[in-house]
Design an enzyme around this catalytic site. Structure first.
Site, PDB file in Angstrom:
ATOM      1  N   GLY A 138      41.882  -9.460 -76.505  1.00  0.00           N
ATOM      2  CA  GLY A 138      43.180  -9.696 -77.114  1.00  0.00           C
ATOM      3  C   GLY A 138      43.086  -9.669 -78.631  1.00  0.00           C
ATOM      4  O   GLY A 138      42.002  -9.799 -79.210  1.00  0.00           O
ATOM      5  N   CYS A 139      44.233  -9.511 -79.290  1.00  0.00           N
ATOM      6  CA  CYS A 139      44.238  -9.374 -80.752  1.00  0.00           C
ATOM      7  C   CYS A 139      43.851 -10.679 -81.448  1.00  0.00           C
ATOM      8  O   CYS A 139      42.964 -10.683 -82.304  1.00  0.00           O
ATOM      9  CB  CYS A 139      45.595  -8.864 -81.229  1.00  0.00           C
ATOM     10  N   PHE A 140      44.509 -11.790 -81.099  1.00  0.00           N
ATOM     11  CA  PHE A 140      44.109 -13.072 -81.674  1.00  0.00           C
ATOM     12  C   PHE A 140      42.662 -13.389 -81.300  1.00  0.00           C
ATOM     13  O   PHE A 140      41.890 -13.884 -82.130  1.00  0.00           O
ATOM     14  CB  PHE A 140      45.011 -14.193 -81.162  1.00  0.00           C
ATOM     15  N   ALA A 141      42.308 -13.107 -80.041  1.00  0.00           N
ATOM     16  CA  ALA A 141      40.942 -13.404 -79.585  1.00  0.00           C
ATOM     17  C   ALA A 141      39.909 -12.644 -80.408  1.00  0.00           C
ATOM     18  O   ALA A 141      38.847 -13.185 -80.731  1.00  0.00           O
ATOM     19  CB  ALA A 141      40.802 -13.054 -78.107  1.00  0.00           C
ATOM     20  N   ALA A 143      40.161 -11.608 -83.605  1.00  0.00           N
ATOM     21  CA  ALA A 143      40.065 -12.201 -84.940  1.00  0.00           C
ATOM     22  C   ALA A 143      39.320 -13.530 -84.912  1.00  0.00           C
ATOM     23  O   ALA A 143      38.490 -13.818 -85.788  1.00  0.00           O
ATOM     24  CB  ALA A 143      41.462 -12.382 -85.525  1.00  0.00           C
TER      25      ALA A 143
END
Length: 329
Positions: A138-141, A143
């Site tokens: 995932g994108c937040f994951a 970062a």
């Protein structure tokens, strides 16, 4: 595959991540796009939905795959990839890279005779090289994990981890909802899914995998930002290491990572938008180590990282097709 082109299929072709994949693949030196499948747009030109592609391609959306794909990217909504894969009867030789949440957790990685490897190259590069199927993070994951991997790998997580991170409106997908609209987002900011965000599961599994026995909470406050793309995260936790020791830990860990860069000075979002880079900056405040992390949610947080994984799967240069410039000004 260095001397012949990879044939690529995309399923769920009308969404943001699919559009980014098409943009990247059109200029990839070792790939060619076969079918771009959309259940709602079949027969229409790609530029009718992704209108920046006007003049770049004459491809039209298809109703189904051609059947000769070397790799298929699944850009379906969360919960739909598993159903599609169970019904599709893909040849086992066809590689799959899924961009949804369906196969990221360990308990969900075996389906239809496939085992999905978690596709975070900075942690699983060698496993990705020999995999058949990839669960793109995932994108937040992405970062947050990139901000924490070196500490976890060194066994230096001893306390709760606190995260504040802001994302652009494209992080919510193409579907029109109130909180992605211009009038709602402009001049506005809000939190959502505080302490309950779906990416916490994959983050937790990664940290425990690198530092067995780590049982402290990751307290994550996500924010909606009044911009279209990008993620900026502030991650902090207690740490006994001094600044030079922490900086060395990070530079050593990412020495061979072509897209994750540790900066000597503070970072900002414009450095990474429209790139596959993740920039990190490390500092210390009293007994807290602070790591700031920035990436483009649609590229390093999704489609760019998916291409990076494709490159690894097929033995290509990891950076192939991903030499894109930041939209700095």
């Amino acid at each position: 595959m260095q001397n012949s082109k990879i044939t690529v299929g995309i399923v769920g072709g009308a969404g943001y991540t699919a559009g980014e994949l098409v943009r990247l693949l059109l200029h990839h030196p070792h790939a060619t796009i076969g079918a771009v499948v959309s259940s709602t747009q079949a027969g229409q030109p790609l530029h009718s939905v992704h209108d920046d592609l006007l003049g770049d391609t004459d491809l039209t959306f298809a109703s189904e795959l051609a059947g000769d794909e070397d790799v298929v990217f699944l850009c379906l909504g969360h919960g739909h990839s598993r159903k599609w894969l169970l019904e599709a009867n893909l040849p086992t030789s066809t590689k799959v890279i899924d961009l949804s949440n369906d196969f990221r957790l360990a308990a969900d990685r075996d389906v239809a005779g496939r085992h999905f490897v978690y596709g975070l190259p900075e942690m699983n590069r060698e496993q990705i090289r020999t995999a058949n199927s990839i669960a793109n993070p995932g994108c937040f994951a992405s970062a947050i994990q990139l901000a924490l991997l070196p500490l976890a790998a060194a066994g230096q997580l001893h306390d709760a981890v606190h995260v504040s991170a802001i994302t652009g409106s494209t992080g919510a997908g193409r579907g029109l909802v109130e909180t992605t609209g211009y009038t709602w987002r402009t001049g506005n900011i809000s939190t959502y899914k505080t302490f309950t965000h779906q990416h916490l599961g994959e983050i937790g599994e990664t940290l425990v995998g690198l530092q067995p026995g780590f049982a402290e909470p990751v307290r994550f406050v996500p924010y909606r930002g009044n911009f279209t793309r990008g993620i900026f995260a502030s991650v902090y936790t207690s740490c006994e290491l001094l600044v030079p020791e922490v900086q060395k830990l990070y530079t050593d860990y990412y020495r061979d990572a072509p897209f994750t860069v540790v900066s000597d000075k503070e970072i900002h979002l414009k450095q990474v938008v429209n790139t596959n880079k993740c920039l990190l900056h490390v500092s210390r405040h009293d007994d807290q180590v602070l790591i700031t992390s920035a990436l483009d949610n649609l590229l390093k947080g999704a489609s760019g990282q998916a291409i990076q994984n494709m490159n690894l799967l097929f033995g290509l240069e990891e950076t192939a097709g991903l030499g894109i410039k930041a939209s700095f000004f």
